[in-house]
Design a protein around this motif. Structure first.
Motif, PDB file in Angstrom:
ATOM      1  N   GLN A   1       5.379   4.607   2.322  1.00  0.00           N
ATOM      2  CA  GLN A   1       5.729   5.684   3.251  1.00  0.00           C
ATOM      3  C   GLN A   1       6.638   5.270   4.262  1.00  0.00           C
ATOM      4  OE1 GLN A   1       4.632   9.036   1.972  1.00  0.00           O
ATOM      5  NE2 GLN A   1       6.425   9.490   3.412  1.00  0.00           N
TER       6      GLN A   1
ATOM      7  N   LEU B   1       2.156   9.747  -1.081  1.00  0.00           N
ATOM      8  CA  LEU B   1       0.509  10.212  -1.492  1.00  0.00           C
ATOM      9  C   LEU B   1       0.419  11.561  -2.359  1.00  0.00           C
ATOM     10  CD1 LEU B   1      -2.383   9.343  -1.077  1.00  0.00           C
ATOM     11  CD2 LEU B   1      -2.550  10.429   1.064  1.00  0.00           C
TER      12      LEU B   1
ATOM     13  N   THR C   1       0.908  -1.339   0.018  1.00  0.00           N
ATOM     14  CA  THR C   1      -0.051   0.005   0.082  1.00  0.00           C
ATOM     15  C   THR C   1       0.827   1.204   0.004  1.00  0.00           C
ATOM     16  OG1 THR C   1      -0.029   0.128   2.376  1.00  0.00           O
ATOM     17  CG2 THR C   1      -1.638  -1.123   1.391  1.00  0.00           C
ATOM     18  N   ILE C   2       0.399   2.334  -0.314  1.00  0.00           N
ATOM     19  CA  ILE C   2       0.975   3.676  -0.284  1.00  0.00           C
ATOM     20  C   ILE C   2       1.574   3.917   0.978  1.00  0.00           C
ATOM     21  CG2 ILE C   2       0.788   6.071  -0.774  1.00  0.00           C
ATOM     22  CD1 ILE C   2      -1.210   5.598  -2.889  1.00  0.00           C
ATOM     23  N   LYS C   3       0.853   3.571   2.116  1.00  0.00           N
ATOM     24  CA  LYS C   3       1.064   3.627   3.596  1.00  0.00           C
ATOM     25  C   LYS C   3       2.142   2.999   3.921  1.00  0.00           C
ATOM     26  CE  LYS C   3      -1.218   3.665   8.025  1.00  0.00           C
ATOM     27  NZ  LYS C   3      -2.269   3.470   8.897  1.00  0.00           N
TER      28      LYS C   3
ATOM     29  N   ASP D   1       7.095  12.366  -0.074  1.00  0.00           N
ATOM     30  CA  ASP D   1       5.721  12.325   0.194  1.00  0.00           C
ATOM     31  C   ASP D   1       4.870  11.400  -0.629  1.00  0.00           C
ATOM     32  OD1 ASP D   1       3.180  13.061   0.964  1.00  0.00           O
ATOM     33  OD2 ASP D   1       3.244  15.081   0.478  1.00  0.00           O
TER      34      ASP D   1
ATOM     35  N   GLU E   1      -4.163   6.237   0.989  1.00  0.00           N
ATOM     36  CA  GLU E   1      -3.050   5.480   1.578  1.00  0.00           C
ATOM     37  C   GLU E   1      -3.195   4.047   1.300  1.00  0.00           C
ATOM     38  OE1 GLU E   1      -2.699   6.931   5.442  1.00  0.00           O
ATOM     39  OE2 GLU E   1      -1.003   8.444   5.083  1.00  0.00           O
ATOM     40  N   ASP E   2      -4.384   3.484   1.460  1.00  0.00           N
ATOM     41  CA  ASP E   2      -4.743   2.206   1.289  1.00  0.00           C
ATOM     42  C   ASP E   2      -4.479   1.426  -0.191  1.00  0.00           C
ATOM     43  OD1 ASP E   2      -4.893   1.979   4.163  1.00  0.00           O
ATOM     44  OD2 ASP E   2      -6.994   2.362   4.026  1.00  0.00           O
TER      45      ASP E   2
END
Length: 788
Positions: free
Chosen positions: A382, A391, A377-379, A389, A405-406
């Motif tokens: 990160q 997202l 996931t993007i989260k 950054d 984020e998901d």
């Protein structure tokens, strides 16, 4: 010398009859009354003739007269079948004559094709010079200065530097002749397509929609090199100021790193630290899922690096760093940097580039380590690489899409992404470098690399000099080709619309279906080593749905106008730079569309068929002049594009046919025996045998010619009439058209050990298809060869 069909006629002998009474003179035994005679008079003369004879001689008994009449009646009855047979023979001859007759094609396309044929060597009058050029891996390159096919042949376009172009439209400039686009010595289907798209862009046949006018305006602004040279570096310097300046010029607003990165990704399609693209997950594709994901990969680094297989790390060598350093200094000088500070900024740029390069790895290594298509996931990303950054940057690159984020993304080198984040964090935290902004300078120089195609020639020359210093000697594409490719990047939907308008969909689909049908029959002719494999191939072929590849819904002119309504194409001094920046925005917009659309968009630049799901798709770009035109005689279309379609299908569906059929070896050796015989190499030392790959390619191309010829003959059965060019008979025009294909530049051409057109001599060896025996006047055939 062209093959001229001759209509067979019964000879007419001169006679003393008036002109109106002359007619066909059949053999005396079946002499029929002349059309001017009255049948009743002839009957009376026939009936009176015995009586006249009797009056002149002595009277005969009655039974003798009856016997004569009976014999005459028997003779008449016996003559009826012969008469019927003769009439059938006459009608059959007339039918054959009608079939041999050729109606000339007089369309503008055919007139152009006729002129083109007249400038090429005739394969039937100069078979030796024409056919004995080698297409394989040992062939001479067009620029090598060695002997090329056609050199020394009077009238060959390679000697006359052929300037013929597609029939000019009203108001079309002669400038394209000067650019020499028709001087290609070896057929490159992609170049042929680009030439045709250029003709479309330069056409002045109708005003067109505003979107079409914008596409043409962009193309012409790209060709306006004078204005580009006049503008110099000023457009890029203005853009730097818009981005907050940079430390190199002494004026920098110390913009936020992630804000600048997001801006570069959104508006300028520039990705300095990682690459972004959109694609499917192959694990899901195997299950039939068509969802697309954002894919994150390592970037295209500007610094030249090599992979060290011992340390398993990338590295830069001193001999490659020197020219790279020189190019960086040149770029800064062109952008007005002071010599006193230039070296400092270049040093920081190279140092940062080197650190990032160490973390990069070649594709085969990443594949072996299972680093491709790693889902997260993007989260999660990160947390792994916090300097970016993610997202915010992804939302900028794919703005107007509701990313959260998901959402999942696919990584192709997570170790590089993690290390890149650490490197950026380290450089951002160096307080002594805050005012010099090395990270910002790194991003600006990457933006410069993106925009070099829109700047004056000093920048592209610097880029070219670096490539030469690094050992890359590929030539620079001519300006026209560069401009049509750039136009397609931003206005692909416009060009797709224009190409679709000019594509004869029904004619293209007909030739596709006929070639597929002939291909299927060819499969049954092979001697298969494994019948299960034959069943597998036939099942695969039967399941495929062949069709012309177009987008599911080609946009109308009104829809195109709406799509490009916010695009402004200028024609001033700085116009191309401004137009190019808009192109980058359009390119990024296309990337966003790919993420949301579930259908596969047609690639307008594709020139070979491919399999997608259960469909066998043929791009529109295959069906263009000079290979195909709806007004061409079908013989010409089948001889050129029909052969190429058949060859492509054989490569696509039977990639390893050599190991599955003994026919491939037998045909390959047979064709090679013909070649050695003609070249007088049979029985001599130095004549090499063919490898398995070469035998397979010879079989593929020979079979493709047979498939295309069979498909054409089937087309003639369904639609007996066909036109012709230069007075050639149907089959003669088919073979002549095939001979124009030359050595098709495809991924397999290196395995073809002889000129494809030589296959005509093999086809003609034991058949009556050809107008003349294809033998070399200066050489005698050593022995007769079998039909392959």
């Amino acid at each position: 010398m062209s093959e001229t069909p001759v209509e067979l006629e019964l000879s007419v002998q001169p006679s003393a009859q008036p002109e109106s009474e002359r007619g066909l003179r059949p053999p005396p035994l079946f002499q029929l009354p002349l059309p001017t005679q009255d049948p009743s008079n002839i009957y009376q003369q026939t009936q009176l003739q015995p009586e006249l004879q009797l009056s002149q001689n002595q009277a005969k008994p009655v039974w003798i007269n009856h016997r004569r009449l009976f014999l005459l009646f028997l003779g008449f009855c016996a003559a009826i079948p012969l008469l019927i047979c003769y009439m059938h023979h006459i009608l059959q001859n007339r039918s054959n004559n009608q079939k041999d007759k050729v109606t000339p094609c007089l369309s503008p396309a055919c007139q152009w094709a006729s002129a083109r044929l007249s400038m090429s060597a005739d394969p039937f009058t100069q078979p030796c010079d024409y056919f004995l050029f080698t297409c394989g891996s040992g062939r001479l390159s067009p620029d090598s200065g060695g002997r090329q096919r056609g050199q020394g042949i009077p009238g060959h376009p390679q000697n006359q530097r052929e300037k013929a172009v597609w029939p000019e439209r009203r108001g079309q400039s002669k400038e394209k002749d000067d650019r020499g686009r028709r001087e290609e010595k070896i057929l490159d289907r992609k170049t042929v397509l680009l030439q045709y798209l250029t003709e479309i862009l330069e056409a002045n046949d109708r005003p067109g929609s505003t979107a079409v006018q914008k596409a043409k305006g962009f193309y012409y602004s790209c060709l306006d090199t004078k204005s580009i040279e006049t503008a110099g570096a000023e457009p890029f310097l203005t853009l730097i100021k818009k981005l907050g300046g940079w430390a190199v010029s002494g004026q920098w607003n110390q913009t936020d790193f992630n804000s600048t990165l997001s801006l570069l990704m959104r508006d300028y399609a520039t990705f300095p630290f990682f690459n972004l693209y959109v694609g499917k997950d192959p694990n899901e594709t195997a299950r039939g899922t068509i969802k697309r994901y954002i894919q994150i990969d390592q970037p295209d680094l500007l610094i030249p690096i090599e992979w060290n297989r011992k340390t398993l790390k990338s590295q830069a060598k001193t001999q490659t760093l020197r020219p790279f350093l020189a190019s960086c200094q040149t770029y800064l000088a062109l952008l007005g940097a002071l010599p006193s500070s230039s070296m400092f900024h270049v040093g920081n740029f190279m140092s940062l580039s080197s650190e990032l390069a160490v973390a990069a790895a070649p594709l085969d290594y990443r594949l072996s380590k299972g680093q491709l298509y790693q889902r997260m996931t993007i989260k999660e990303l990160q947390s792994q690489a916090p300097a970016i950054d993610w997202l915010g940057c992804l939302q900028a690159a794919f703005h107007q899409l509701p990313l959260i984020e998901d959402d999942h993304v696919l990584l192709h080198n997570l170790p590089y992404i993690v290390q890149m984040s650490r490197i950026i964090g380290k450089w951002l935290n160096k307080h002594e470098l805050n005012t010099s902004g090395p990270i910002h300078t790194y991003m600006v120089l990457n933006l410069l690399h993106t925009l070099i195609p829109a700047l004056d020639s000093r920048f592209s020359e610097t880029e070219k000099n670096l490539s030469v210093a690094l050992g890359y000697t590929e030539g620079v594409a001519p300006r026209w080709k560069h401009c049509v490719l750039e136009t397609e990047r931003g206005f692909d939907s416009v060009l797709t619309h224009l190409l679709s308008e000019r594509t004869a969909h029904r004619d293209a689909e007909e030739i596709i279906q006929n070639i597929i049908s002939s291909f299927k029959s060819k499969l049954h002719e092979l001697k298969w080593t494994d019948q299960k494999y034959l069943q597998f191939v036939m099942k695969k072929v039967q399941s495929l749905i062949p069709r012309l590849w177009t987008t599911k819904q080609i946009l109308s002119e009104a829809e195109l106008d709406l799509l490009f309504s916010k695009v402004t194409v200028g024609n001033g001094t700085h116009s191309f730079f401004s137009n190019y920046v808009q192109l980058l925005s359009l390119w990024q917009k296309r990337l966003r569309q790919l993420l949301t659309e579930q259908t596969e968009e047609a690639d307008i630049l594709s020139v070979t068929p491919f399999i997608l799901g259960d469909e066998l798709l043929f791009p529109m770009g295959m069906f263009i002049p000079p290979l195909f035109h709806p007004t061409y005689p079908r013989a010409m279309n089948y001889g050129a594009i029909g052969f190429l379609i058949a060859k492509d299908i054989l490569h696509l569906i039977l990639p390893d046919i050599y190991s599955q059929s003994e026919t491939v070896h037998a045909v390959g050796e047979c064709v090679w025996a013909h070649y050695l015989n003609v070249t007088e190499k049979a029985g001599r030392g130095g004549a090499f045998s063919l490898s398995a790959a070469q035998q397979q390619e010879v079989w593929v191309q020979y079979s493709a010619l047979q498939i295309a010829l069979q498909a054409y003959h089937q087309s003639l059965k369904n639609h007996p009439s066909d036109t012709s060019i230069s007075g050639l008979s149907h089959t003669g025009l088919f073979l002549t058209s095939f001979s124009q294909v030359n050595c098709d530049s495809d991924p397999y051409h290196e395995f073809m050990p002889l000129e494809s057109s030589f296959l005509i001599t093999v086809i003609c060896a034991k058949s009556d298809l050809c107008p003349t025996s294809l033998q070399c006047p200066s050489k005698t055939q050593q022995h007769s060869l079998q039909t392959c």
